[in-house]
Design a protein around this motif. Structure first.
Motif, PDB file in Angstrom:
ATOM      1  N   ASN A 177       0.846  -1.196   0.000  1.00 33.82           N
ATOM      2  CA  ASN A 177       0.000   0.000   0.000  1.00 33.82           C
ATOM      3  C   ASN A 177       0.881   1.245   0.000  1.00 33.82           C
ATOM      4  N   PRO A 178       0.787   2.088  -1.037  1.00 40.46           N
ATOM      5  CA  PRO A 178       1.633   3.289  -1.092  1.00 40.46           C
ATOM      6  C   PRO A 178       1.387   4.228   0.081  1.00 40.46           C
ATOM      7  N   ASN A 179       0.224   4.152   0.690  1.00 47.05           N
ATOM      8  CA  ASN A 179      -0.110   5.043   1.810  1.00 47.05           C
ATOM      9  C   ASN A 179       0.138   4.399   3.177  1.00 47.05           C
ATOM     10  N   ASP A 180       0.833   3.288   3.184  1.00 45.76           N
ATOM     11  CA  ASP A 180       1.126   2.575   4.435  1.00 45.76           C
ATOM     12  C   ASP A 180       1.996   3.452   5.341  1.00 45.76           C
ATOM     13  N   ARG A 181       1.616   3.543   6.627  1.00 46.65           N
ATOM     14  CA  ARG A 181       2.347   4.356   7.586  1.00 46.65           C
ATOM     15  C   ARG A 181       3.024   3.514   8.670  1.00 46.65           C
ATOM     16  N   SER A 182       3.219   2.270   8.400  1.00 48.13           N
ATOM     17  CA  SER A 182       3.878   1.396   9.380  1.00 48.13           C
ATOM     18  C   SER A 182       5.366   1.735   9.481  1.00 48.13           C
ATOM     19  N   ILE A 183       5.991   1.204  10.526  1.00 47.74           N
ATOM     20  CA  ILE A 183       7.430   1.428  10.736  1.00 47.74           C
ATOM     21  C   ILE A 183       8.229   0.891   9.566  1.00 47.74           C
ATOM     22  N   LEU A 184       7.800  -0.271   9.075  1.00 50.94           N
ATOM     23  CA  LEU A 184       8.516  -0.873   7.955  1.00 50.94           C
ATOM     24  C   LEU A 184       8.413   0.009   6.716  1.00 50.94           C
ATOM     25  N   ALA A 185       7.200   0.551   6.425  1.00 53.26           N
ATOM     26  CA  ALA A 185       7.016   1.409   5.260  1.00 53.26           C
ATOM     27  C   ALA A 185       7.839   2.681   5.385  1.00 53.26           C
ATOM     28  N   GLU A 186       7.857   3.264   6.598  1.00 54.43           N
ATOM     29  CA  GLU A 186       8.625   4.481   6.795  1.00 54.43           C
ATOM     30  C   GLU A 186      10.120   4.247   6.630  1.00 54.43           C
ATOM     31  N   SER A 187      10.595   3.080   7.062  1.00 50.56           N
ATOM     32  CA  SER A 187      12.019   2.785   6.912  1.00 50.56           C
ATOM     33  C   SER A 187      12.404   2.708   5.445  1.00 50.56           C
ATOM     34  N   PHE A 188      11.520   2.168   4.591  1.00 46.16           N
ATOM     35  CA  PHE A 188      11.831   2.100   3.173  1.00 46.16           C
ATOM     36  C   PHE A 188      11.689   3.461   2.508  1.00 46.16           C
ATOM     37  N   ARG A 189      10.805   4.292   3.016  1.00 47.28           N
ATOM     38  CA  ARG A 189      10.720   5.651   2.488  1.00 47.28           C
ATOM     39  C   ARG A 189      12.023   6.406   2.787  1.00 47.28           C
ATOM     40  N   ILE A 190      12.529   6.220   4.052  1.00 52.27           N
ATOM     41  CA  ILE A 190      13.803   6.851   4.404  1.00 52.27           C
ATOM     42  C   ILE A 190      14.920   6.313   3.513  1.00 52.27           C
ATOM     43  N   LEU A 191      14.906   5.002   3.251  1.00 51.47           N
ATOM     44  CA  LEU A 191      15.920   4.405   2.387  1.00 51.47           C
ATOM     45  C   LEU A 191      15.858   4.995   0.982  1.00 51.47           C
ATOM     46  N   SER A 192      14.634   5.108   0.443  1.00 51.28           N
ATOM     47  CA  SER A 192      14.506   5.666  -0.912  1.00 51.28           C
ATOM     48  C   SER A 192      14.984   7.102  -0.950  1.00 51.28           C
ATOM     49  N   SER A 193      14.706   7.875   0.110  1.00 49.66           N
ATOM     50  CA  SER A 193      15.157   9.261   0.168  1.00 49.66           C
ATOM     51  C   SER A 193      16.677   9.338   0.216  1.00 49.66           C
ATOM     52  N   ASN A 194      17.301   8.478   1.036  1.00 51.44           N
ATOM     53  CA  ASN A 194      18.757   8.480   1.145  1.00 51.44           C
ATOM     54  C   ASN A 194      19.411   7.993  -0.138  1.00 51.44           C
ATOM     55  N   VAL A 195      18.745   7.079  -0.861  1.00 52.38           N
ATOM     56  CA  VAL A 195      19.284   6.635  -2.155  1.00 52.38           C
ATOM     57  C   VAL A 195      19.317   7.799  -3.130  1.00 52.38           C
ATOM     58  N   ASN A 196      18.273   8.629  -3.108  1.00 53.21           N
ATOM     59  CA  ASN A 196      18.255   9.805  -3.978  1.00 53.21           C
ATOM     60  C   ASN A 196      19.431  10.727  -3.696  1.00 53.21           C
ATOM     61  N   TYR A 197      19.794  10.866  -2.415  1.00 54.59           N
ATOM     62  CA  TYR A 197      20.952  11.684  -2.079  1.00 54.59           C
ATOM     63  C   TYR A 197      22.248  11.078  -2.596  1.00 54.59           C
ATOM     64  N   MET A 198      22.264   9.771  -2.680  1.00 49.82           N
ATOM     65  CA  MET A 198      23.467   9.082  -3.143  1.00 49.82           C
ATOM     66  C   MET A 198      23.637   9.162  -4.659  1.00 49.82           C
ATOM     67  N   LEU A 199      22.556   9.342  -5.370  1.00 48.99           N
ATOM     68  CA  LEU A 199      22.610   9.350  -6.845  1.00 48.99           C
ATOM     69  C   LEU A 199      23.359  10.587  -7.331  1.00 48.99           C
ATOM     70  N   PRO A 200      24.172  10.421  -8.370  1.00 48.80           N
ATOM     71  CA  PRO A 200      24.903  11.572  -8.921  1.00 48.80           C
ATOM     72  C   PRO A 200      23.967  12.524  -9.655  1.00 48.80           C
ATOM     73  N   LEU A 201      24.303  13.801  -9.610  1.00 48.47           N
ATOM     74  CA  LEU A 201      23.507  14.809 -10.303  1.00 48.47           C
ATOM     75  C   LEU A 201      23.785  14.757 -11.810  1.00 48.47           C
ATOM     76  N   SER A 202      22.707  14.894 -12.600  1.00 47.43           N
ATOM     77  CA  SER A 202      22.856  14.911 -14.068  1.00 47.43           C
ATOM     78  C   SER A 202      21.741  15.763 -14.669  1.00 47.43           C
ATOM     79  N   GLU A 203      21.980  16.213 -15.885  1.00 46.63           N
ATOM     80  CA  GLU A 203      21.012  17.089 -16.558  1.00 46.63           C
ATOM     81  C   GLU A 203      20.323  16.413 -17.743  1.00 46.63           C
ATOM     82  N   ASP A 204      20.587  15.100 -17.938  1.00 43.84           N
ATOM     83  CA  ASP A 204      19.967  14.412 -19.080  1.00 43.84           C
ATOM     84  C   ASP A 204      18.579  13.882 -18.751  1.00 43.84           C
ATOM     85  N   HIS A 205      18.195  13.955 -17.477  1.00 45.26           N
ATOM     86  CA  HIS A 205      16.869  13.536 -17.016  1.00 45.26           C
ATOM     87  C   HIS A 205      16.548  12.096 -17.385  1.00 45.26           C
TER      88      HIS A 205
END
Length: 775
Positions: free
Chosen positions: A549-577
């Motif tokens: 469920n994309p709207n899941d607010r469980s601890i497990l769902a939040e941990s993966f949201r944090i992971l996805s956010s941190n992965v975005n920070y790890m990705l290199p910046l580029s302008e080719d979209h």
């Protein structure tokens, strides 16, 4: 372009011990500590409840100097203390000879116990009349008797032979038996309290009792400037301990008095023996004198020779004194010859001061040697030195007596020569009167000697009667009111310490032997330069393992949201979209690589991003099991092998609530995964997917078992490296560190799976890379 790394997720290089963290490791197991503390307290209580009570008994006494007796100390007391050697007195006090007398007197090889429900306690004496028949030194083997008091009588059982005796009316004296003791009750009132109780009598050898007493008694000086001795003994029975110390002081005192009386006793024995001999000689002389006068009709001396007789009488008196000294000297020499090792009589009439002084020194040396021999043995060097001194003194006495006899003989010869001058003056005295004088002279000599010995005997008897004690009792034996053992505060403190140490030691051993990764602290210590971007909590509910469920607010769902956010920070910046490629890999199987890949892709999809999940683990695919699709469904392996295979047409929609989420399964398991991944079509697939999707999440094979992931690692924008808490060995992370530092895996970041629980998720990923690979 260099990756943008969130500095907050990078490990610190600090490797200091975090006391709070270490303490929390143990606090987690507080029920263990509480349980062991409770058990330790219960054990301490039980021990204190049933452990035997040990009491300390103390007595004090002062060793009296023989020269001072009971006199009060004078100003010269400090200098006179050298007369007492406390070390010697302590050795004598604890010698086997003294303690044996104590053991015999108190019958210490007989011990009494009272049996309780759980505990058997030693008592000083039985609570009824007891008479021991067997002598203490007649016991050569251990004997044990159990006495049970019933309302009808005594039931006595020999514990060794199990033979029982019954004595009615609580009296064994009225029944013939061969027991080593007799018992009876004397008070009917106290009998009521004894009914139902059991008592034990244990007989042991006298030697073992003396040795046990020797090891239990401690004697020490109170201080360097004191001549007081403190005696201490520990035992269960206060009465028994007090009896022992009081009797020990009494026996020691009697022994010292006996030593002081020994010289007087030997003098009395010598004089008594001489009395018998002199009495016979005096009777014989009296009879001879009476018969001589009767036969010769002698009454008085002639008046005309009175003066001459007076002079001769004086001369005879001098001769008499010399002959008396010769007789005493000969008697003393006879004693020396007949008793070479014993004490010599003193003050028996020898008028030589040097001989009397040597005799006193000789007797003192004999007493010193006997005391040392009783405690140290005949072969003790000190005893041998004392014996040498005795031999020297004896030799000096013999030489002095011989010299003294020679002097007396010379004097007697001179006096006899002078007596010849008076012979002419009394020549008119009849021959018979002369003989009478000789008889009277002998009578006078014997009478004088008899009176002298009688005087010396009275002196010796007085010395024997007024012999001073050898000790002064300062404190009779006193026992402590409270037992010295066990001490409740120490036992409870020890219980608390044990209650903490047992679980602490057990946990410490577990932590020391534990080589698994448990959290970010372990990762920081091992690889501080590689950032940690996520901690996935452990959960026991299988239905909530997937981010459905994309709207899941469980601890497990939040941990993966944090992971996805941190992965975005790890990705290199580029302008080719174009889409970003995220690899998910691990060291070995079972670390949750597919689980993290699937939920990470779903978390990215919940952000309204188009996401493609590729199953690149061609050897042991697992994504199909999560979405309930056949394992042999077409997928990546088919695309890599067949040039005409269109991967777009084989995209799978596994989750209805995630319309932007696509899955490309691994396909059929090929025989040559490495060859397929390096034939160029996988690179083409990624290129095409980047044009369509925002994120391409690739579930790759474990790195330590096969090289599949390293062959395609250059295509990744970020590599998510999964370690599983309480599963991944710390040594395995060194391999991932080498992959990052060597550049084999690009832009690596750690994710810890299963944090917060020691058990695995329950998934069986089924990795088995034991089969051979074909390229």
């Amino acid at each position: 372009m260099e990756p943008s790394i969130n500095k907050s997720t990078t490990f610190s290089n600090e490797d200091n011990l975090d006391l709070k963290q270490e303490l929390n490791k143990y606090v987690r197991y507080w029920p263990w500590f509480l349980l062991t503390l409770l058990m330790a307290f219960i054990g301490a209580y039980i021990y204190l409840r049933y452990a035997p009570r040990i009491y300390q008994t103390t007595a004090k006494m002062k060793i009296l100097d023989e020269s001072d007796g009971l006199e009060l100390p004078t100003s010269a007391f400090v200098f006179k203390r050298t007369n007492i050697n406390l070390e010697n007195e302590i050795e004598i006090l604890t010698s086997y000879l003294i303690l044996e007398k104590v053991a015999k007197e108190l019958k210490l090889n007989s011990r009494f116990y009272e049996e309780g429900t759980i505990q058997t306690t030693q008592i000083g004496a039985l609570p009824f009349y007891y008479e021991q028949i067997i002598q203490p030194d007649s016991i050569f083997n251990s004997l044990t008797y159990v006495i049970e008091v019933t309302d009808k009588g005594f039931d006595i059982t020999n514990a060794k032979t199990e033979k029982s005796f019954n004595f009615p009316n609580h009296n064994s004296f009225k029944v013939n038996n061969n027991l080593p003791f007799q018992i009876k009750t004397e008070n009917q009132q106290s009998l009521r309290d004894l009914i139902g109780k059991r008592f034990v009598i244990k007989f042991g050898t006298l030697r073992s009792a003396v040795l046990g007493l020797k090891s239990s008694i401690k004697v020490e000086s109170i201080g360097e400037q004191s001549d007081l001795l403190k005696m201490t003994i520990k035992g269960e029975s206060k009465e028994r301990s007090e009896w022992v110390l009081n009797t020990l002081m009494d026996v020691f005192n009697r022994d010292g008095i006996n030593d002081r009386q020994l010289v007087s006793k030997r003098t009395l024995e010598f004089i008594d023996a001489r009395f018998e001999f002199l009495a016979e000689e005096l009777d014989s002389i009296e009879i001879d004198r009476k018969e001589f006068k009767q036969n010769n009709n002698l009454v008085n001396l002639a008046a005309d020779v009175e003066l001459g007789l007076l002079q001769r009488s004086k001369s005879d008196e001098e001769v008499f004194q010399i002959e008396s000294q010769l007789a005493v000297a000969e008697s003393l020499q006879g004693v020396i010859n007949s008793n070479k090792e014993g004490l010599l009589p003193t003050n028996i009439g020898i008028e030589s001061g040097s001989i009397n002084s040597l005799i006193n020194e000789y007797n003192a040396a004999i007493l010193v040697r006997d005391k040392l021999a009783s405690s140290g043995g005949a072969n003790n060097p000190t005893v041998q030195l004392a014996q040498i001194r005795i031999d020297d003194l004896q030799s000096n006495i013999t030489k002095s007596l011989s010299s003294y006899n020679q002097q007396l003989i010379v004097s007697r010869s001179q006096l006899r020569g002078r007596n010849r001058k008076f012979v002419g003056q009394v020549s008119q005295i009849p021959r018979k009167e002369k003989l009478l004088r000789a008889i009277e002279r002998q009578q006078k000599i014997k009478e004088s000697l008899y009176l002298l010995l009688l005087q010396k005997r009275e002196e010796a008897a007085i010395n024997l009667a007024i012999t001073e004690p050898s000790i002064k009792v300062v404190d009779y034996a006193l026992s402590s009111t409270n037992p010295i053992s066990p001490k409740s505060n120490i036992i409870y403190a020890g219980g608390i310490l044990v209650g903490f140490l047992i679980p602490f030691g057990f946990l410490y051993l577990i932590f020391i032997l534990d080589t698994k990764v448990h959290g970010k602290e372990d990762m920081a210590k091992l690889n501080s330069k590689i950032p940690l971007i996520g901690e996935i909590p452990d959960t026991k509910k299988k239905e909530s393992l997937l981010f459905i469920n994309p709207n899941d607010r469980s601890i497990l769902a939040e941990s993966f949201r944090i992971l996805s956010s941190n992965v975005n920070y790890m990705l290199p910046l580029s302008e080719d979209h174009k889409g970003k490629v995220i690899y998910c890999t691990s060291t070995i199987k079972g670390e949750g690589k597919t689980y993290i890949s699937l939920n990470l892709s779903l978390a990215l999809s919940s952000l309204n991003k188009k996401v493609l999940l590729i199953g690149a683990d061609l050897r042991n695919p697992q994504i199909h099991s999560q979405i309930k699709i056949d394992k042999n469904s077409a997928g990546l392996s088919n695309y890599l092998h067949e040039a005409s295979f269109d991967w777009r047409k084989n995209i799978v929609k596994g989750f209805d609530k995630h319309p932007n989420h696509d899955i490309l399964l691994s396909g059929s398991i090929p025989p040559n995964p490495s060859s397929l991944l390096t034939n160029g079509r996988f690179k083409e697939l990624i290129k095409e997917a980047k044009e369509i999707y925002d994120y391409i999440v690739v579930d790759t094979a474990p790195t330590i078992l096969v090289t599949d992931t390293m062959l395609i690692s250059s295509l990744a924008d970020v590599t998510v490296y999964i370690a599983r808490a309480s599963f991944t060995d710390k040594k395995l992370l060194a391999f991932s560190k080498d992959l990052s530092e060597s550049g084999k895996l690009k832009n690596m970041a750690y994710v810890i799976n299963g944090v917060g629980h020691n058990k695995s998720y329950g998934y069986n990923y089924g990795y088995n890379y034991g089969y051979g690979t074909k390229n």
